[in-house]
Design an enzyme around this catalytic site. Sequence first.
Site, mmCIF file in Angstrom:
data_model
loop_
_atom_site.group_PDB
_atom_site.id
_atom_site.type_symbol
_atom_site.label_atom_id
_atom_site.label_comp_id
_atom_site.label_asym_id
_atom_site.label_seq_id
_atom_site.Cartn_x
_atom_site.Cartn_y
_atom_site.Cartn_z
ATOM 1 N N ASP A 138 -39.506 14.264 -3.739
ATOM 2 C CA ASP A 138 -38.764 15.015 -2.511
ATOM 3 C C ASP A 138 -37.382 15.419 -3.050
ATOM 4 O O ASP A 138 -36.836 14.631 -3.836
ATOM 5 C CB ASP A 138 -38.780 14.173 -1.089
ATOM 6 C CG ASP A 138 -39.912 13.752 -0.415
ATOM 7 O OD1 ASP A 138 -41.094 14.601 -1.058
ATOM 8 O OD2 ASP A 138 -39.856 13.126 0.374
ATOM 9 N N ASP A 140 -33.963 15.406 -1.505
ATOM 10 C CA ASP A 140 -32.961 14.784 -0.373
ATOM 11 C C ASP A 140 -31.868 15.750 -0.027
ATOM 12 O O ASP A 140 -30.867 15.679 -0.839
ATOM 13 C CB ASP A 140 -32.605 13.380 -0.544
ATOM 14 C CG ASP A 140 -34.043 12.624 -0.699
ATOM 15 O OD1 ASP A 140 -34.774 12.363 0.247
ATOM 16 O OD2 ASP A 140 -34.090 12.091 -1.765
#
Length: 211
Positions: A138, A140
Amino acid sequence: MIALRRHALARLSHAPGADNEADREHAARWHDAGRPFVVTRRREASSAIGLGFCTTDSEHPELRPRRVAAHADAGLLVGLALPPALEEIARCPAAAHHAGSFSRLAIAAAAEGITIRVYGSWMWQALTADRHVHEASDLDVLIDVANIAAADRATAFLAEIEPALAFRLDGEVSFASLGEVNWREYRQDRPEVLLKSIDAIRLTPRTDLPE
């Protein structure tokens, strides 16, 4: 030097402590390499500041990076900085594979007047050049917001732009002097939000957030 806060990058005059000998050795090598530590929160019943960093195994790059916890007295701090901006992350070699998504996100954020900073695996990748990012990593993101209206706008923006990107957006919106809220949880519009600060983690009524 910025105020002490979660996600800040800390530089120390001496290597920090840790809860076991192996982690103390990791932390000393990290410090000696001139690398920053990320601020987590104050340790309970102590004035020490919680710190963290992620190490990789050069002999086994397929393994996930290991998160290491450390701690240091505030007197060891010689520098604090915000996490790198999105544009800095986009310039690291690993980001070339997702160049279109990084460009799309940066252009859209600039158009909305939203400043995005990045922590987590993409930050460590950019700062160290070690392999922290994997195919499913991901991004962040950290967005500072002044009030509820700004948080509403920032989280709506993330929800709208995410489907056009090649990676999932994780991260938080940060209310000055109060702490951070996961942006997806904030979007759920519940009466309370889980607010994480350098001093505590607590459920906070949404009405207590600055208007």
